[in-house]
Structure formats: structure tokens, C-alpha cells
Design an enzyme around this catalytic site. Structure first.
Site, PDB file in Angstrom:
ATOM      1  N   GLU A 116       0.754  -1.010   0.108  1.00  0.00           N
ATOM      2  CA  GLU A 116       0.113  -0.166  -0.205  1.00  0.00           C
ATOM      3  C   GLU A 116       0.930   1.180  -0.118  1.00  0.00           C
ATOM      4  OE1 GLU A 116      -3.187  -0.231  -0.565  1.00  0.00           O
ATOM      5  OE2 GLU A 116      -2.978  -2.308  -0.549  1.00  0.00           O
TER       6      GLU A 116
ATOM      7  N   HIS B 195       1.803   2.192  -3.416  1.00  0.00           N
ATOM      8  CA  HIS B 195       0.748   2.943  -4.138  1.00  0.00           C
ATOM      9  C   HIS B 195       0.821   4.426  -3.876  1.00  0.00           C
ATOM     10  CE1 HIS B 195      -1.566  -0.432  -6.116  1.00  0.00           C
ATOM     11  NE2 HIS B 195      -1.980  -0.961  -5.092  1.00  0.00           N
TER      12      HIS B 195
ATOM     13  N   GLU C 196       0.151  -2.434  -9.924  1.00  0.00           N
ATOM     14  CA  GLU C 196       0.306  -3.411  -8.763  1.00  0.00           C
ATOM     15  C   GLU C 196       1.643  -4.011  -8.532  1.00  0.00           C
ATOM     16  OE1 GLU C 196      -1.686  -3.848  -6.388  1.00  0.00           O
ATOM     17  OE2 GLU C 196      -3.395  -2.810  -7.299  1.00  0.00           O
TER      18      GLU C 196
HETATM   19 ZN   LIG Z   1      -2.638  -2.918  -4.800  1.00  0.00          ZN
END
Ligand SMILES: [Zn+2]
Lengths: 161, 269
Positions: B143, B146, B194
């Protein structure tokens, strides 16, 4: 889910009911209008503001017919959508047509009931009735008023054909 | 004057369009216009978010929480430990522009989300599934990845515009625009985003523990059980196939020469 139903489902249901009931009532009204228009077709109704020269009247009076018709919810919603983009409010047209013709018929019925033979100087007036919403917007219905001067002919043969 | 009796002619003053056709045309036309406007708005919001400077984002979303987030008690030990773990991991991201905040959402569906302003939401469902701190560290590191790539600002436009729409139609206060965590949970990032977040997360895990043992153990378990017996539908629907991820992470560890065995830190709750 309940909120969604109350916000969208209920108005939609109301819309359906309004459409079916409204259409039924309107059709019925038009049937009655056409029938009576057929019956009174030979009754002279003119818009001249003075009596035609060849009419000789023995008596005259003011006659009027008025009608108040409400919009149904369906008409109102569709007209509301129409108001966003503009154009002919097609759902209101039959409503006003009914109102005009019904007012005329009532005026003629008013005259015939007292034995009058014809009406001249016929005028139509319309007014918007009360607001349908608390915020002063929306129309609850329309009033249509027809009035004119009804006359009795001096003799049965005075009306030249 | 000869009076000619005549009945009013039909079809002059009344359009012969069927009322339902009129209704259908209006509803369809207005829907098309409305959807077009909504899509344009979403597009504009996405553009605006794409160009928003990170300081501005932090200032705007400092205290922001998704409207429907059901947080656990602030005294919850899991919250303390997760926050602590995020802080430790973020310590290795030297110039991180965010002060990361952790919230635990009371949802049985496993998920983790990176949200505007440095907010990380993990669900109780996810915490129930992790068996060691190392497993959790990788999910959190992912995360953080991200945030590093600023993926977390993507796909927010739809949520913002939709909530604006519901606020106006339901007659709610428009100034209090809310974005629901349930909407956000459904947004998926691209495979590229991702993998990039995975790489960043694994690097953080390695820097923190000195090895990457159990970093992908969670995904291995999901892959073995096919994810069906576990409550991971939400996480797996927005993330690549667990098996693929594990392969890529193994490749990365091998490439970098990171030890795949080491001492495991247990969960402290
Ligand atoms: Zn993700």
C-alpha cells in the site's frame, strides 16, 4: 434499500398509477365532449362582437361556462422534464383542449337551458389556478372560462339559413 | 349570414405523439445528457487529482475519513501495532511526503486500501487472515508503494461525482461530499501499478527485516485454497492473481539476492 425505494420506487409507482388513471379519465372526458359537441352542432356560436345583421333578437343575456381541470402527476413530471430542454409540452395539449371545449359546451348548455337560440361575442379566458407546491411552483390545474351573449330570436324563422 | 355547423377538428391542437413515447424520448435523451455530463465531471476530477501537488493533497485530506468507514476502538491493540508497523516501514522510505494514518474497518472481507492524504485502511477480515507480522508488513508495504506511485488518487473521480449526484438527488448537504469506502474498495489498479507497488513493498520489507521470509506467505495460502474458503473476494478482485504475484516476488528476491529465510516476528495481539 428503503431509502432507495422511497426516493425512486415510490414516485415511479405513483407515475404509473397517474398515467393509467389519468389516461382513462381523459379518454372518458373526450368521449363525453365529442358526444355533446355532436348534439349541439347546430346551435350557432359566433365570435362577432356585434350581433350579425340578419339576426333579430327579442332578448339576450350573458352566458358563461367554466371548467377547472387538474394535471395528473404523470403529465406534470413529463412537462417538468420537457421544461429542462424546452419545446412543445405535448402532455399539456390535450388538457387545455379538453378545458376549452368543455367550457364552450357548458356555456352552450347554460344558454340552451334558458331557451336561447344562439350566442355571439364568444370569448375564452384562461387562468392558472393555485400552485401545486408549497414553494409557489408547479400548477395545480387550469381554469378555462367561456362567455358570450346569448340571444332569443324574435321569431322561429328570423334566423335566416 | 349562413351559419355552418361544424364540430371542432381533432388532431390540430393536440399532438398525436403518444404520451409514453414523449416520456421515453425525454427520459432517454436526458439520461444520455446526464451520463455525458457525469463522465465529463469524472474525467475533470481525475485530471485535477492527477495534477494536485502532494502538499496540497496532504493539506486537503489531513483529517478525512470515508463516510461509511466503521472504525474499531482507538484503544484497539491491533490498531496500535499496525500503525507502529506502518511507521517503521515508512521510516525506510526516506522522503515520504505523508504522515501515514492507519484505520481498521469493521468488515469481514479482507482488504487493504491506500486513500488520499496518507490514509491506510485495513479490514478486520485481513487482520484475521495474517499469521505473522512479516505477512502484514508486505501488505502494508504494498500500500505504501501505491502512495509512492500516487496510484491512490486514481479512480477517485467516480466516487466523488457519484456521491455528489446522490447528495443532490437525496437532498443531502452538498458541501459535505463523502466518498464511500465500499466504492473505493472496488476500484482496481492496473497490473503494472500493482507490480510496481509489490516491488516497492518487498524492498521495504527486506530493508526492515533484512530478509523477505513469509512476505508472500499470505498469497501462497490464498493460492493454495483458491481464495474461495477465505473472505478475500474483495482483495483478489482488485489485485492480480495471488499465484502470479508470488512468482514475481520470488523472482525479485532472487534477482536482488535477498534472503528468503529469516526469523519470523509474531503478531503482538
Ligand atoms: Zn494494490
Amino acid at each position: 434499500m428503503l431509502e432507495l425505494f422511497l426516493n425512486f420506487g415510490l414516485p415511479f409507482l405513483l407515475l404509473l398509477v397517474a398515467y393509467f388513471v389519468g389516461t382513462m379519465l381523459e379518454k372518458g372526458h373526450f368521449r363525453s365532449i365529442r358526444k355533446r359537441e355532436g348534439e349541439y352542432a347546430k346551435f350557432p356560436v359566433v365570435t362577432f362582437d356585434t350581433m350579425p345583421d340578419d339576426w333579430s333578437a327579442s332578448s339576450g343575456t350573458l352566458v358563461s361556462g367554466s371548467v377547472v381541470i387538474s394535471l395528473d402527476y404523470f403529465k406534470r413530471v413529463i412537462a417538468g422534464l420537457r421544461a429542462i430542454v424546452g419545446g412543445r409540452i405535448k402532455t399539456y395539449e390535450p388538457l387545455l383542449d379538453r378545458a376549452r371545449r368543455e367550457a364552450m359546451l357548458r356555456m352552450i348548455e347554460d344558454a340552451r337551458r334558458d331557451g336561447y337560440d344562439a350566442i355571439f361575442n364568444v370569448r375564452l379566458e384562461t387562468s392558472r389556478l393555485a400552485n401545486s407546491r408549497g414553494d409557489g411552483k408547479g400548477t395545480a390545474g387550469v381554469e378555462m372560462l367561456a362567455f358570450g351573449t346569448a340571444v332569443k330570436f324574435a321569431s322561429r324563422f328570423a334566423r335566416t339559413q | 349570414m349562413k351559419f355552418i355547423p361544424r364540430q371542432p377538428r381533432e388532431g390540430i391542437n393536440v399532438s398525436d405523439t403518444h404520451p409514453l413515447v414523449e416520456a421515453g424520448t425525454l427520459v432517454a435523451g436526458l439520461t444520455v445528457i446526464f451520463v455525458a455530463i457525469a463522465l465529463l465531471l469524472i474525467f475533470l476530477v481525475e485530471i485535477a487529482l492527477y495534477f494536485i501537488p502532494v502538499e496540497k493533497e496532504v493539506a486537503l485530506f489531513e483529517d478525512w475519513l470515508p463516510e461509511d468507514l466503521v472504525t474499531v476502538s482507538p484503544a484497539d491493540e491491533r490498531l496500535h501495532q499496525t500503525q507502529l508497523l506502518v511507521d517503521r516501514l515508512a521510516f525506510h522510505w526516506a522522503d515520504a511526503p505523508y504522515t501515514f494514518r492507519v484505520e481498521i474497518d469493521d468488515s469481514s472481507v479482507a482488504n487493504a486500501m491506500a486513500l488520499p492524504g496518507g490514509l491506510i485502511v485495513v479490514t478486520e477480515g485481513l487482520l484475521d487472515l495474517v499469521e505473522s507480522e512479516n505477512e502484514l508488513a508486505f501488505v502494508l508495504g504494498h500500500e505504501l508503494g501505491h502512495f509512492r506511485n500516487r496510484d491512490h488518487l486514481r479512480a477517485l473521480g467516480r466516487g466523488i461525482v457519484l456521491s455528489l449526484f446522490f447528495a443532490t438527488t437525496m437532498g443531502k448537504d452538498v458541501s459535505n461530499i463523502s466518498v464511500n469506502v465500499t466504492d473505493l474498495a472496488l476500484r482496481g489498479f492496473s497490473r503494472q501499478q500493482e507490480s510496481s507497488a509489490d516491488e516497492f513493498g518487498l524492498a521495504l520489507v527486506y530493508t526492515h527485516y533484512g530478509h523477505v521470509d513469509q512476505a508472500w506467505r499470505l498469497f501462497e495460502r490464498w493460492d493454495e485454497t483458491d481464495g474461495t474458503v477465505l473472505n478475500v473476494v474483495s482483495y483478489t478482485s482488485t489485485h492480480p492473481d495471488a499465484g502470479d504475484r508470488v512468482d514475481k516476488l520470488k523472482d525479485q528476491a532472487l534477482r536482488e539476492g535477498w534472503p528468503v529465510e529469516g526469523s519470523i516476528t509474531g503478531l503482538k495481539w
